[in-house]
Design a protein around this motif. Structure first.
Motif, PDB file in Angstrom:
ATOM      1  N   MET A   1     -47.881  40.285   5.914  1.00 61.85           N
ATOM      2  CA  MET A   1     -48.359  41.609   5.764  1.00 61.85           C
ATOM      3  C   MET A   1     -47.485  42.276   4.375  1.00 61.85           C
ATOM      4  SD  MET A   1     -50.295  44.111   7.417  1.00 61.85           S
ATOM      5  CE  MET A   1     -50.701  45.834   6.948  1.00 61.85           C
ATOM      6  N   THR A   2     -48.115  42.728   3.585  1.00 56.05           N
ATOM      7  CA  THR A   2     -47.547  43.201   2.210  1.00 56.05           C
ATOM      8  C   THR A   2     -46.755  44.465   2.615  1.00 56.05           C
ATOM      9  OG1 THR A   2     -49.549  42.584   1.381  1.00 56.05           O
ATOM     10  CG2 THR A   2     -47.973  43.508  -0.204  1.00 56.05           C
ATOM     11  N   ARG A  10     -50.944  51.207  -2.867  1.00 53.33           N
ATOM     12  CA  ARG A  10     -51.586  51.343  -1.667  1.00 53.33           C
ATOM     13  C   ARG A  10     -51.404  52.720  -1.061  1.00 53.33           C
ATOM     14  NH1 ARG A  10     -50.353  51.239   3.815  1.00 53.33           N
ATOM     15  NH2 ARG A  10     -51.775  49.629   5.179  1.00 53.33           N
ATOM     16  N   LEU A  14     -54.769  55.711  -0.689  1.00 56.29           N
ATOM     17  CA  LEU A  14     -55.077  55.830   0.669  1.00 56.29           C
ATOM     18  C   LEU A  14     -55.054  57.436   0.546  1.00 56.29           C
ATOM     19  CD1 LEU A  14     -53.606  53.197   3.124  1.00 56.29           C
ATOM     20  CD2 LEU A  14     -55.737  53.651   2.649  1.00 56.29           C
TER      21      LEU A  14
ATOM     22  N   VAL B  71     -57.622  50.086   5.902  1.00 58.06           N
ATOM     23  CA  VAL B  71     -56.213  49.710   6.734  1.00 58.06           C
ATOM     24  C   VAL B  71     -56.561  48.557   7.705  1.00 58.06           C
ATOM     25  CG1 VAL B  71     -54.413  50.476   8.164  1.00 58.06           C
ATOM     26  CG2 VAL B  71     -54.930  51.764   6.217  1.00 58.06           C
ATOM     27  N   GLU B  74     -57.419  45.314   6.008  1.00 52.22           N
ATOM     28  CA  GLU B  74     -55.975  44.727   5.403  1.00 52.22           C
ATOM     29  C   GLU B  74     -55.540  43.875   6.592  1.00 52.22           C
ATOM     30  OE1 GLU B  74     -52.810  47.457   4.639  1.00 52.22           O
ATOM     31  OE2 GLU B  74     -52.295  46.514   2.847  1.00 52.22           O
ATOM     32  N   GLN B  75     -55.373  44.593   7.661  1.00 52.06           N
ATOM     33  CA  GLN B  75     -54.647  43.805   8.818  1.00 52.06           C
ATOM     34  C   GLN B  75     -55.367  42.846   9.144  1.00 52.06           C
ATOM     35  OE1 GLN B  75     -54.878  46.802  12.035  1.00 52.06           O
ATOM     36  NE2 GLN B  75     -53.343  47.856  11.374  1.00 52.06           N
ATOM     37  N   THR B  78     -55.065  39.874   6.471  1.00 51.62           N
ATOM     38  CA  THR B  78     -53.591  39.227   6.581  1.00 51.62           C
ATOM     39  C   THR B  78     -53.391  38.637   7.681  1.00 51.62           C
ATOM     40  OG1 THR B  78     -52.876  41.605   5.365  1.00 51.62           O
ATOM     41  CG2 THR B  78     -51.270  40.181   6.432  1.00 51.62           C
TER      42      THR B  78
END
Ligand code: SF4
Lengths: 214, 472
Positions: A1-2, A10, A14, B71, B74-75, B78
């Motif tokens: 995870m970045t 990011r 958001l 979000v 992204e999770q 990843t």
């Protein structure tokens, strides 16, 4: 995870989204009142429709019983003049009992130029969608990794009609596992980029043959 | 907004292209052919209206909670072995991609057609870093070899006929790689074969692929690319590293949502029950496809668009191009006239929102339309394009006040139409057929920029051309 730095793009994006929609009302709920299928629940008709739609998009369609399958595969390869056949793991041995062409295996994994030198590839599939004339591959048994059905110029795909045919896209998705890489194939590769004149076969296999078994 | 860059030649380009009668003939043939086929493909589904409404609502609900879905996406990307990057604007996206390519040590990439990468002018940015991007879509190849610009979302080289394509291939393929075969003819089949041979050597040795995506599924982390030729599969499957640049509005909440969009998109776009190839991938898979996957999530003006209550519906767009093919202005003027990578009705509402209307060119885009409503009717996600156009016209006028720059924008759009008699004829014809749809008054100050009175001209009693001349 970045792990985002504070003030990163990011966080900025958001934050901008939240600011943009904060006063927006909740949109109406999604009504799924569209059809689950556009076809009557009749397996024989579904099969005819699948065959017709595959053919409409220029796939070559064969129909046979399980007992006839080896001979049908043998005949297709002989008529095409294929000398080498790529066989992914999990293709049943008896499918190959009607042909003597040289078999090529993908282990160790073949480099792209080796795949390019193979005449034909034989696979099963995950399922087929009648309304759209689509074959779905999900890298499961008898299908191999995605490149195997992409680089060779001739793809021969076997569909078990008893349990692999669904009517529609809404019926197909719940049966598929999103974590697996998938390729949905509806006829051979095609382009209409030059004067809208349809040409079959650009980069994928230029010939797609589908055998409906059962 | 100042950082938002959409790569735009200036409006006057329209003049050269519209005067090209061949372009017009090609476009007319193309738009009519696709239009008729599309109507048949849509008519096969008697629940099209329900699918369209579902598509609209899914997108609206997604946009309302876009932060949560991104979000979650992204999770899941990843967790499946991918790496997610966020780019606020074109420059940042280009920087991220260039750095990723350089980190592989490669100097060449293969690309599958993507509006987002055209929007940010990625190829030019990579070239500046010494990286060559090969376009692999047949039409994009024609455009790239011909040092040209795409003119249609779906068939970007529709302004070229077969003879021109043959000449471009014969002259240019050798400069980029494998030359065209000796004595190349001009049948589409021969030309496609030449492209196959030319590109195959690039696919087989490619180490880095670049794509966009039609859909991203938040709950699974899956990306979806819809295509016809197989060049997409090549770029998505054979390289060791895959970089996908995707606008943030492309996310869908659930796997199930695809059942709506995989019905709407192919029929609305290429008029097919299903396009030849659709690829789905979730992060990376052992021994199948790229070992490294990077997703670059692109804003570049989308959050500005999202902030506009009326204009945000443009973010529902699934880039099917149906609105281009029904638009009387597009049919006569061609894609280059819109001066951005998004041509036609969708371009007229998307470009000014992504990029703002700071330039006179962009301020004039919302005026280059007849408000005939055909684009709204055909749109598979029910974007009310005329409503957004009127809204944007209002904004231009309200911000700048009547007169001055606004007037110039209107004059610009108006004189553009007058410079293109065929386009104007179409406008008049459609306007008279769709009289009932026209507002009698344009809202607020917009009308003052058009005429001295606030009433719209009666159609067709006062022919547009005469009215325009009188009212100048
Ligand atoms: S605005 Fe609608 S019709 Fe036009 S390209 Fe987008 S989705 Fe298609």
């Amino acid at each position: 995870m970045t792990v985002p730095a504070k003030g990163s793009s990011r966080e900025r994006i958001l934050a901008r989204i939240r600011a943009a929609v904060q006063d927006a009302a909740e949109p109406p709920p999604v009504l799924r009142d569209y059809r689950d299928s556009h076809q009557p629940d009749d397996p024989a008709r579904l099969l005819d429709l699948l065959a017709a739609n595959l053919a409409d998009y220029r796939a070559v369609v064969h129909r046979c019983t399980g007992a006839e399958l080896p001979a049908v595969i043998g005949r297709i390869l002989a008529e095409r003049g294929s000398r080498t056949l790529l066989v992914p793991d999990g293709v049943p041995e008896d499918w190959l009992s009607g042909t003597a062409v040289e078999r090529v295996r993908d282990h160790p994994p073949l480099a792209p130029d080796r795949l390019d030198a193979v005449d034909s590839v034989l696979t099963g599939c995950a399922l087929a969608v009648a309304e759209t004339g689509t074959i779905v591959l999900d890298a499961g048994p008898g299908q191999g990794r995605r490149a195997l059905t992409l680089v060779p110029d001739h793809h021969l795909c076997v569909v078990r009609t008893a349990d692999q045919v669904v009517a529609s896209v809404p019926q197909a998705l719940p049966r598929l596992d999103p974590s697996r890489p998938q390729t949905w194939i509806s006829g051979p590769s095609a382009t209409s980029d030059i004067e809208l004149d349809r040409v079959e076969g650009v980069h994928g296999p230029r010939t797609l043959e589908v055998v409906l078994v059962g | 907004m100042s950082d938002t860059y959409l790569g735009m030649p200036s409006f006057p380009q329209a003049k050269a292209s519209t005067r090209d009668t061949r372009l017009r003939a090609n476009l007319t043939h193309a738009t009519r052919t696709i239009r008729d086929k599309r109507a048949r493909a849509v008519a096969e589904l008697d629940d099209w209206a329900q699918l369209r409404e579902a598509g609209k609502r899914i997108k609206d609900r997604t946009l309302r909670h876009l932060d949560d879905h991104l979000v979650q996406l992204e999770q899941n990307v990843t967790a499946a072995g991918g790496t997610v990057h966020w780019a606020a604007d074109a420059a940042e996206a280009n920087r991220i991609v260039a750095d990723l390519v350089k980190a592989t040590g490669e100097r060449e990439v293969v690309k599958v057609k993507s509006m987002a990468t055209q929007e940010i002018e990625l190829n030019e940015a990579l070239a500046a870093e010494g990286i060559t991007a090969y376009e692999t879509d047949l039409a994009e190849l024609i455009v790239q070899l011909g040092e040209d610009r795409p003119s249609h979302i779906l068939v970007p080289a529709i302004h070229r006929n077969r003879g021109e394509v043959r000449d471009i291939f014969a002259a240019k393929m050798g400069e980029w790689g494998r030359p065209a075969p000796e004595g190349l003819g001009d049948s589409p089949a021969e030309l496609a074969e030449a492209a196959r041979l030319h590109l195959r050597e690039k696919f087989l040795r490619a180490k880095v692929g670049i794509s966009g995506a039609n859909f991203m599924v938040a709950e699974t982390g899956t990306l979806v690319v819809v295509e016809s030729e197989g060049n997409g599969r090549m770029c998505l499957t054979l390289p060791e590293t895959l970089i996908s640049v995707v606008g943030i509005e492309k996310v869908l909440p659930t796997w199930r949502d695809l059942e709506v969009f995989l019905q709407l998109l192919p029929r609305s776009s290429t008029a097919e029950r299903m396009n030849p190839y659709t690829s789905f991938w979730t992060g990376t898979s052992d021994g199948d496809g790229p070992r490294n996957f990077h997703l670059v999530l692109l804003d570049n003006g989308r959050t500005d668009t999202l902030a506009d209550e009326v204009g945000r519906q443009a973010l529902r767009c699934i880039r099917c191009s149906a609105c281009l093919n029904v638009c009387p202005v597009y049919e006569r003027a061609g894609g280059h006239a819109y001066g951005s990578v998004y041509p036609g009705p969708i371009g007229a509402i998307l470009t000014p929102q992504l990029r703002g209307t700071a330039s006179a060119v962009d301020a004039s885009l919302p005026f280059a339309s007849t408000l005939c409503g055909a684009c709204y009717e055909v749109c598979p996600v029910a974007i009310d394009i005329p409503e957004v156009l009127v809204h944007l016209r209002e904004q231009v006028v309200e911000r700048d006040g009547p007169g001055h720059r606004t007037e110039r924008a209107v004059v610009r759009a108006g004189s553009w139409l007058l410079d293109h008699p065929a386009a104007l004829g179409a406008v008049e014809r459609w306007a008279s057929r769709t009289r009932g749809l026209h507002p009698r008054r344009l809202p607020t100050a917009v009308a003052r920029a058009w005429t001295d009175s606030r009433d719209l001209p009666e159609l067709p009693e006062a022919p547009f051309r005469d009215w325009w001349r009188k009212s100048r």
